[in-house]
Design a protein around this motif. Structure first.
Motif, PDB file in Angstrom:
ATOM      1  N   ARG A   1       0.770  -1.253  -0.014  1.00  0.00           N
ATOM      2  CA  ARG A   1       0.192  -0.119  -0.164  1.00  0.00           C
ATOM      3  C   ARG A   1       0.927   1.313  -0.011  1.00  0.00           C
ATOM      4  NH1 ARG A   1      -3.268   2.039  -1.609  1.00  0.00           N
ATOM      5  NH2 ARG A   1      -5.343   2.589  -1.156  1.00  0.00           N
ATOM      6  N   LEU A   2       1.991   1.235   0.740  1.00  0.00           N
ATOM      7  CA  LEU A   2       2.844   2.295   0.881  1.00  0.00           C
ATOM      8  C   LEU A   2       3.597   2.347  -0.545  1.00  0.00           C
ATOM      9  CD1 LEU A   2       4.799   2.272   4.187  1.00  0.00           C
ATOM     10  CD2 LEU A   2       3.330   3.997   3.479  1.00  0.00           C
ATOM     11  N   SER A   3       3.865   1.510  -1.256  1.00  0.00           N
ATOM     12  CA  SER A   3       4.675   1.753  -2.467  1.00  0.00           C
ATOM     13  C   SER A   3       3.538   2.378  -3.752  1.00  0.00           C
ATOM     14  CB  SER A   3       5.465   0.532  -3.303  1.00  0.00           C
ATOM     15  OG  SER A   3       4.717  -0.815  -2.664  1.00  0.00           O
ATOM     16  N   GLU A   4       2.235   1.943  -3.400  1.00  0.00           N
ATOM     17  CA  GLU A   4       1.290   2.297  -4.390  1.00  0.00           C
ATOM     18  C   GLU A   4       1.274   3.927  -4.125  1.00  0.00           C
ATOM     19  OE1 GLU A   4      -1.506  -1.623  -4.440  1.00  0.00           O
ATOM     20  OE2 GLU A   4      -2.290   0.119  -3.327  1.00  0.00           O
TER      21      GLU A   4
ATOM     22  N   LEU B   1      -4.277   9.376  -1.807  1.00  0.00           N
ATOM     23  CA  LEU B   1      -3.574   9.270  -0.771  1.00  0.00           C
ATOM     24  C   LEU B   1      -4.153   9.577   0.493  1.00  0.00           C
ATOM     25  CD1 LEU B   1      -0.685  11.260  -2.307  1.00  0.00           C
ATOM     26  CD2 LEU B   1      -0.942   8.960  -2.299  1.00  0.00           C
ATOM     27  N   ASP B   2      -5.318  10.581   0.574  1.00  0.00           N
ATOM     28  CA  ASP B   2      -6.018  10.409   1.821  1.00  0.00           C
ATOM     29  C   ASP B   2      -6.361   9.013   2.235  1.00  0.00           C
ATOM     30  OD1 ASP B   2      -5.424  12.987   1.842  1.00  0.00           O
ATOM     31  OD2 ASP B   2      -7.558  13.746   1.427  1.00  0.00           O
ATOM     32  N   ASN B   3      -7.120   8.506   1.432  1.00  0.00           N
ATOM     33  CA  ASN B   3      -7.447   6.928   1.691  1.00  0.00           C
ATOM     34  C   ASN B   3      -6.578   6.053   2.090  1.00  0.00           C
ATOM     35  OD1 ASN B   3     -10.199   7.773   1.299  1.00  0.00           O
ATOM     36  ND2 ASN B   3     -10.364   7.078  -0.838  1.00  0.00           N
ATOM     37  N   GLY B   4      -5.174   6.144   1.240  1.00  0.00           N
ATOM     38  CA  GLY B   4      -4.095   5.077   1.713  1.00  0.00           C
ATOM     39  C   GLY B   4      -3.753   5.384   2.936  1.00  0.00           C
ATOM     40  N   GLU B   5      -3.649   6.822   3.430  1.00  0.00           N
ATOM     41  CA  GLU B   5      -3.020   6.942   4.720  1.00  0.00           C
ATOM     42  C   GLU B   5      -4.015   6.539   5.608  1.00  0.00           C
ATOM     43  OE1 GLU B   5      -3.455  10.996   6.149  1.00  0.00           O
ATOM     44  OE2 GLU B   5      -1.480  10.618   7.419  1.00  0.00           O
ATOM     45  N   ARG B   6      -5.498   6.573   5.775  1.00  0.00           N
ATOM     46  CA  ARG B   6      -6.237   6.124   6.465  1.00  0.00           C
ATOM     47  C   ARG B   6      -6.279   4.465   6.734  1.00  0.00           C
ATOM     48  NH1 ARG B   6     -11.506   8.952   4.946  1.00  0.00           N
ATOM     49  NH2 ARG B   6      -9.815  10.991   5.010  1.00  0.00           N
ATOM     50  N   GLU B   7      -6.304   3.993   5.484  1.00  0.00           N
ATOM     51  CA  GLU B   7      -6.290   2.577   5.218  1.00  0.00           C
ATOM     52  C   GLU B   7      -4.824   1.869   6.219  1.00  0.00           C
ATOM     53  OE1 GLU B   7      -6.514  -0.371   1.810  1.00  0.00           O
ATOM     54  OE2 GLU B   7      -7.741   1.560   1.311  1.00  0.00           O
ATOM     55  N   ILE B   8      -3.627   2.487   6.060  1.00  0.00           N
ATOM     56  CA  ILE B   8      -2.447   2.257   6.578  1.00  0.00           C
ATOM     57  C   ILE B   8      -2.580   2.267   8.062  1.00  0.00           C
ATOM     58  CG2 ILE B   8       0.025   2.627   6.940  1.00  0.00           C
ATOM     59  CD1 ILE B   8       0.123   3.041   3.720  1.00  0.00           C
ATOM     60  N   TYR B   9      -3.037   3.445   8.444  1.00  0.00           N
ATOM     61  CA  TYR B   9      -3.227   3.681   9.858  1.00  0.00           C
ATOM     62  C   TYR B   9      -4.117   2.613  10.590  1.00  0.00           C
ATOM     63  CZ  TYR B   9      -1.398   8.562  10.306  1.00  0.00           C
ATOM     64  OH  TYR B   9      -0.738   9.692  10.236  1.00  0.00           O
TER      65      TYR B   9
ATOM     66  N   ILE C   1       5.520   1.052  12.749  1.00  0.00           N
ATOM     67  CA  ILE C   1       5.649   2.398  13.180  1.00  0.00           C
ATOM     68  C   ILE C   1       6.140   3.277  12.033  1.00  0.00           C
ATOM     69  CG2 ILE C   1       6.677   4.348  14.933  1.00  0.00           C
ATOM     70  CD1 ILE C   1       4.719   2.403  16.204  1.00  0.00           C
ATOM     71  N   GLY C   2       7.249   2.696  11.233  1.00  0.00           N
ATOM     72  CA  GLY C   2       7.622   3.352  10.263  1.00  0.00           C
ATOM     73  C   GLY C   2       6.722   3.815   9.060  1.00  0.00           C
ATOM     74  N   SER C   3       5.817   2.595   8.950  1.00  0.00           N
ATOM     75  CA  SER C   3       4.670   2.849   7.914  1.00  0.00           C
ATOM     76  C   SER C   3       3.864   3.795   8.116  1.00  0.00           C
ATOM     77  CB  SER C   3       3.803   1.222   7.785  1.00  0.00           C
ATOM     78  OG  SER C   3       4.573   0.277   7.300  1.00  0.00           O
ATOM     79  N   ILE C   4       3.462   3.925   9.531  1.00  0.00           N
ATOM     80  CA  ILE C   4       2.451   5.187   9.732  1.00  0.00           C
ATOM     81  C   ILE C   4       3.056   6.469   9.263  1.00  0.00           C
ATOM     82  CG2 ILE C   4       1.637   6.305  11.724  1.00  0.00           C
ATOM     83  CD1 ILE C   4       1.186   3.411  12.917  1.00  0.00           C
ATOM     84  N   ARG C   5       4.330   6.489   9.786  1.00  0.00           N
ATOM     85  CA  ARG C   5       4.978   7.894   9.368  1.00  0.00           C
ATOM     86  C   ARG C   5       5.254   7.988   7.833  1.00  0.00           C
ATOM     87  NH1 ARG C   5      10.314   8.772  13.540  1.00  0.00           N
ATOM     88  NH2 ARG C   5      10.445  10.242  11.714  1.00  0.00           N
ATOM     89  N   ILE C   6       5.716   7.095   7.214  1.00  0.00           N
ATOM     90  CA  ILE C   6       5.764   7.332   5.647  1.00  0.00           C
ATOM     91  C   ILE C   6       4.388   7.787   5.081  1.00  0.00           C
ATOM     92  CG2 ILE C   6       6.562   5.901   3.781  1.00  0.00           C
ATOM     93  CD1 ILE C   6       8.651   4.567   5.393  1.00  0.00           C
ATOM     94  N   ALA C   7       3.434   6.928   5.670  1.00  0.00           N
ATOM     95  CA  ALA C   7       2.090   7.396   4.761  1.00  0.00           C
ATOM     96  C   ALA C   7       1.809   8.820   5.336  1.00  0.00           C
ATOM     97  CB  ALA C   7       0.859   6.323   5.702  1.00  0.00           C
ATOM     98  N   SER C   8       2.147   9.304   6.574  1.00  0.00           N
ATOM     99  CA  SER C   8       1.705  10.837   6.784  1.00  0.00           C
ATOM    100  C   SER C   8       2.539  11.421   5.989  1.00  0.00           C
ATOM    101  CB  SER C   8       2.285  11.195   8.025  1.00  0.00           C
ATOM    102  OG  SER C   8       1.527  10.559   9.111  1.00  0.00           O
ATOM    103  N   ASP C   9       3.717  11.215   5.560  1.00  0.00           N
ATOM    104  CA  ASP C   9       4.718  12.179   4.580  1.00  0.00           C
ATOM    105  C   ASP C   9       4.076  12.036   3.379  1.00  0.00           C
ATOM    106  OD1 ASP C   9       6.844  13.372   6.369  1.00  0.00           O
ATOM    107  OD2 ASP C   9       7.591  11.318   6.788  1.00  0.00           O
TER     108      ASP C   9
END
Ligand SMILES: Nc1ncnc2c1ncn2[C@@H]1O[C@H](COP(=O)(O)OP(=O)(O)O)[C@@H](O)[C@H]1O
Ligand SMILES: [Mg+2]
Lengths: 268, 240
Positions: free
Chosen positions: B20-23, B57-65, B86-94
């Motif tokens: 999901r992060l690479s997407e 991207l908004d949806n992606g971030e929410r899904e990752i959270y 924890i890294g995934s959460i931070r990268i998704a925000s960025d």
């Protein structure tokens, strides 16, 4: 001596004085089978050291070396040295009964004697000649139960059998019984494995409080428990100590791959 | 990737986060590139498309959270797994922030497309964007390969972006001084430049996260900061 060298020597002395027990090249054999291989591990004063690792890796065996409980197993032979405050506990003149008063033990399954709560606690201090009068006995019962966080729950039924308590209360009774003889070190072998989560939380809270006055070594198969209650963690595998260090570091960034695989659930 | 967990669905959970992060990374890259191209070509249609993509991207971030919280609750991750989550959460925000910044550039395209653009400055902006996009692309590679060395070198290169941004800032100010009719267009470009510089900062954040995920250690706190535009004033007329 130069100033830096003096400082170094002082640091080393402080470090040394923080060590309550030390195992040096400890090897253990059950008959022909070697269960521990040259284990070198320090137990720090007033801290909780957790022993972790897969079943059969030798955690209980090492724990039993610390108060010579292995002596009770006929085929068991211990090589190497274990010291308590710098003194070799395997030396010939050591009185094993006295040693076990100084290094107490709590087992996996709560095992109160089939006697009253009161009797469970005074038994140890009495055989060690620490109490004789009724007042002394009352005092040790109350003090031990308070320290074990059990006093308020049982103070009105001290004459009732210890076996009538819930599992969690029985385990805290066993801890009270271990404390009663004023040990310096308390060994615990999976003390929560037969308890529900609430009783487990109470025992963990108790362990944290006991650390102030005692040195504790705990064997646990729960990584989360080791992470929660201990300051130092030692990881065993197939009879070897593979890594030992600060608990916080061990559970966030261990150095050893076996530790990493074990604590993250990637084992064999 | 480390070897498999005994419980295989745990690996599925972690793979979900990585995938999901690479997407998200791919979408963020494309949004920024398209927004800058739209700015250069005054292409409002393309800008409009960038704006609508931000939702992804908004949806992606929410899904990752959601997934990360669930994995923590279910599996009590430890060590490298915990850092990964924890890294995934931070990268998704960025990445979500990168999307916002891309969207903001796209909005300005729509605002300024009728105005005359100072070509030289637009080209300067394009160059800045190329650098930021390279950083973003490489940091996504660093994440995909969990490479601490690559992550470290990306962080060091952020200085270059800061320096170019500062000189662009100076040029834009000069341009505005020369002819007040440039002010509106230049202000928009100035914000675009700032947005691109910020995208570089997010790439740097991601680089720091990747380094931590891979090694369990934090990179030293402060890298030299070269954005002195906060105290910069317009050159006095006639100077230079
Ligand atoms: N009383 C015993 N007699 C023979 N072998 C034993 C005895 N106790 C333990 N062992 C063996 O020693 C090894 C270590 O056991 P133990 O210390 O109980 O491991 P752990 O506590 O880590 O599960 C195992 O291979 C076990 O089978
Ligand atoms: Mg055991």
């Amino acid at each position: 001596m130069s100033e830096a060298a003096t400082e170094k020597a002082v640091d080393a002395a402080i470090e040394e004085s923080a060590i309550k027990m030390r195992g040096t090249d400890v090897s253990v054999f059950y008959g022909e089978k070697q269960a521990l291989f040259d284990v070198n591990l320090d137990v720090r004063k007033n801290s909780v050291t957790a022993l972790i690792g897969p079943s059969g890796c030798g955690k209980s065996t090492f724990l039993r070396c610390l108060n010579r409980m292995n002596d009770t197993i006929d085929i068991c032979r211990v090589n190497g040295e274990v010291t308590l405050d710098g003194e070799n506990i395997y030396a010939p003149m050591i009185d094993v009964v006295e040693l076990r008063a100084r290094v107490g033990m709590v087992f996996q399954k709560p095992n109160p004697f089939p006697k009253s709560i009161y009797e469970n606690i005074v038994y140890g201090p009495r055989i060690h000649g620490q109490v004789s009068t009724r007042a002394e006995m009352d005092e040790v019962v109350e003090r031990s139960l308070i320290k074990a966080g059990l006093f308020n729950e049982v103070k009105d039924r001290l004459q009732e059998p210890g076996t009538g308590l819930s599992g969690g209360q029985q385990q805290r009774l066993c801890i009270a019984r271990a404390i009663a003889v004023s040990p310096e070190v308390i060994l615990m072998d999976e003390p929560c494995s037969a308890l529900d989560p609430i009783a487990t939380a109470k025992v963990e809270e108790l362990i944290d409080e006991l650390r102030v006055n005692y040195t504790i070594v705990i064997v646990t198969h729960s990584m989360q428990q080791a992470a929660r209650v201990s300051q130092r963690t030692a990881m065993f595998h197939l009879g070897y100590l593979v890594e030992e260090g600060d608990t916080d570091k061990m559970f966030t960034n261990p150095d050893n791959k076996l530790t990493q695989d074990y604590i993250t659930g990637r084992f064999g | 990737m480390p070897e498999a967990h005994t419980v295989t669905s745990y690996d599925d959970d972690l793979r979900f986060l990585t995938r999901r992060l690479s997407e998200m990374g791919g979408i963020a890259e494309r949004m920024v590139a398209d927004a800058v191209a739209a700015l250069v070509n005054a292409d409002t249609g393309s800008a409009q498309r960038v704006i609508s993509e931000d939702l992804l991207l908004d949806n992606g971030e929410r899904e990752i959270y959601d997934k990360a919280v669930l994995v923590i609750a279910k599996r009590q991750p430890m060590a490298s797994d915990l850092r990964e989550i924890i890294g995934s959460i931070r990268i998704a925000s960025d990445l979500e922030r990168v999307g916002d910044l891309g969207k903001n550039i796209a909005k300005r395209v729509i605002a300024v497309h009728t105005m005359a653009q100072p070509r030289k400055l637009v080209r300067g902006l394009e160059h800045l964007a190329e650098l930021a996009l390279t950083q973003l692309k490489e940091v996504l590679d660093a994440f995909a390969t969990r490479s601490p060395d690559l992550a470290n070198s990306i962080r060091e290169r952020d200085e270059e972006i800061d320096a170019i941004y500062t000189s662009l800032f100076r040029e834009l100010l000069t341009y505005m001084m020369e002819d007040p009719r440039n002010i509106t267009a230049c202000t928009h470009l100035l914000f675009c430049a700032k947005n691109i510089e910020r995208i570089g900062d997010h790439a740097t954040n991601i680089a720091e996260t990747v380094y931590y995920v891979a090694t369990g250690e934090q990179l030293a706190a402060e890298r030299p900061k070269d954005d002195d535009t906060a105290t910069m004033v317009a050159p006095a007329p006639g100077s230079d």
